[in-house]
Design a protein around this motif. Sequence first.
Motif, mmCIF file in Angstrom:
data_model
loop_
_atom_site.group_PDB
_atom_site.id
_atom_site.type_symbol
_atom_site.label_atom_id
_atom_site.label_comp_id
_atom_site.label_asym_id
_atom_site.label_seq_id
_atom_site.Cartn_x
_atom_site.Cartn_y
_atom_site.Cartn_z
ATOM 1 N N PRO A 11 24.436 0.135 16.123
ATOM 2 C CA PRO A 11 24.033 -1.146 15.544
ATOM 3 C C PRO A 11 22.695 -1.607 16.105
ATOM 4 N N ALA A 12 21.962 -2.342 15.310
ATOM 5 C CA ALA A 12 20.632 -2.780 15.715
ATOM 6 C C ALA A 12 20.693 -3.751 16.890
ATOM 7 N N HIS A 13 21.740 -4.571 16.943
ATOM 8 C CA HIS A 13 21.849 -5.561 18.012
ATOM 9 C C HIS A 13 23.284 -5.561 18.526
ATOM 10 N N ARG A 14 23.417 -5.347 19.825
ATOM 11 C CA ARG A 14 24.743 -5.384 20.448
ATOM 12 C C ARG A 14 24.786 -6.574 21.388
ATOM 13 N N SER A 15 25.940 -7.208 21.448
ATOM 14 C CA SER A 15 26.078 -8.343 22.352
ATOM 15 C C SER A 15 26.210 -7.837 23.784
ATOM 16 N N ALA A 16 26.007 -8.734 24.721
ATOM 17 C CA ALA A 16 26.116 -8.376 26.133
ATOM 18 C C ALA A 16 27.539 -7.936 26.460
ATOM 19 N N GLN A 17 28.501 -8.557 25.812
ATOM 20 C CA GLN A 17 29.902 -8.196 26.059
ATOM 21 C C GLN A 17 30.184 -6.773 25.547
ATOM 22 N N GLN A 18 29.596 -6.382 24.420
ATOM 23 C CA GLN A 18 29.780 -5.026 23.911
ATOM 24 C C GLN A 18 29.155 -3.998 24.845
ATOM 25 N N VAL A 19 27.971 -4.308 25.358
ATOM 26 C CA VAL A 19 27.312 -3.385 26.294
ATOM 27 C C VAL A 19 28.148 -3.243 27.562
ATOM 28 N N LEU A 20 28.673 -4.350 28.040
ATOM 29 C CA LEU A 20 29.507 -4.330 29.244
ATOM 30 C C LEU A 20 30.772 -3.510 29.007
ATOM 31 N N ALA A 21 31.401 -3.691 27.847
ATOM 32 C CA ALA A 21 32.609 -2.926 27.525
ATOM 33 C C ALA A 21 32.309 -1.435 27.411
ATOM 34 N N GLU A 22 31.151 -1.086 26.847
ATOM 35 C CA GLU A 22 30.774 0.322 26.755
ATOM 36 C C GLU A 22 30.544 0.924 28.134
ATOM 37 N N ARG A 23 29.916 0.173 29.026
ATOM 38 C CA ARG A 23 29.693 0.671 30.397
ATOM 39 C C ARG A 23 31.030 0.872 31.104
ATOM 40 N N PHE A 24 31.967 -0.039 30.888
ATOM 41 C CA PHE A 24 33.298 0.091 31.493
ATOM 42 C C PHE A 24 34.024 1.305 30.913
ATOM 43 N N ALA A 25 33.908 1.507 29.618
ATOM 44 C CA ALA A 25 34.568 2.648 28.974
ATOM 45 C C ALA A 25 33.987 3.979 29.444
ATOM 46 N N ARG A 26 32.692 4.016 29.725
ATOM 47 C CA ARG A 26 32.073 5.248 30.219
ATOM 48 C C ARG A 26 32.324 5.486 31.698
ATOM 49 N N GLY A 27 32.884 4.493 32.390
ATOM 50 C CA GLY A 27 33.169 4.650 33.806
ATOM 51 C C GLY A 27 32.000 4.305 34.713
ATOM 52 N N GLU A 28 30.978 3.657 34.168
ATOM 53 C CA GLU A 28 29.828 3.284 34.985
ATOM 54 C C GLU A 28 30.156 2.128 35.924
ATOM 55 N N ILE A 29 31.099 1.272 35.546
ATOM 56 C CA ILE A 29 31.526 0.151 36.384
ATOM 57 C C ILE A 29 33.044 0.164 36.444
ATOM 58 N N ASP A 30 33.592 -0.356 37.534
ATOM 59 C CA ASP A 30 35.052 -0.390 37.662
ATOM 60 C C ASP A 30 35.598 -1.700 37.084
ATOM 61 N N GLU A 31 36.937 -1.845 37.133
ATOM 62 C CA GLU A 31 37.587 -2.983 36.490
ATOM 63 C C GLU A 31 37.213 -4.312 37.142
ATOM 64 N N SER A 32 37.108 -4.324 38.462
ATOM 65 C CA SER A 32 36.765 -5.579 39.129
ATOM 66 C C SER A 32 35.342 -6.022 38.782
ATOM 67 N N GLU A 33 34.418 -5.076 38.733
ATOM 68 C CA GLU A 33 33.048 -5.427 38.368
ATOM 69 C C GLU A 33 32.983 -5.865 36.901
ATOM 70 N N PHE A 34 33.787 -5.209 36.045
ATOM 71 C CA PHE A 34 33.826 -5.583 34.636
ATOM 72 C C PHE A 34 34.311 -7.018 34.462
ATOM 73 N N THR A 35 35.412 -7.363 35.119
ATOM 74 C CA THR A 35 35.948 -8.728 34.979
ATOM 75 C C THR A 35 35.004 -9.749 35.607
ATOM 76 N N GLN A 36 34.376 -9.386 36.733
ATOM 77 C CA GLN A 36 33.425 -10.301 37.376
ATOM 78 C C GLN A 36 32.229 -10.572 36.458
#
Length: 87
Positions: free
Chosen positions: A51-76
């Motif tokens: 998509p041309a524009h992704r929200s910050a929450q979508q980017v964060l969810a994608e990083r969490f799904a790829r394993g770049e951040i853990d659950e605590s960092e995701f929720t924080q």
Amino acid sequence: MMFWYSNDSGYGNGWGYAAMVVGMLVFWALVIVGISLLLRRPHREAGGMVPAHRSAQQVLAERFARGEIDESEFTQRLTALHGPKKL
């Protein structure tokens, strides 16, 4: 003798020149439209459209799904995105 000025070549009456001008205008219009369509085409990733524009929450969810951040960092970070909860 100059053959290109001959009246039986089709250019002597002006219609041939008009056809050439119209043909060149159509040609360059098609070239410009083709280039602009290629530049505006969305980039593809493996298997789908991005998509041309992704929200910050979508980017964060994608990083969490790829394993770049853990659950605590995701929720924080998700809490930081939405701001403090108001009672």
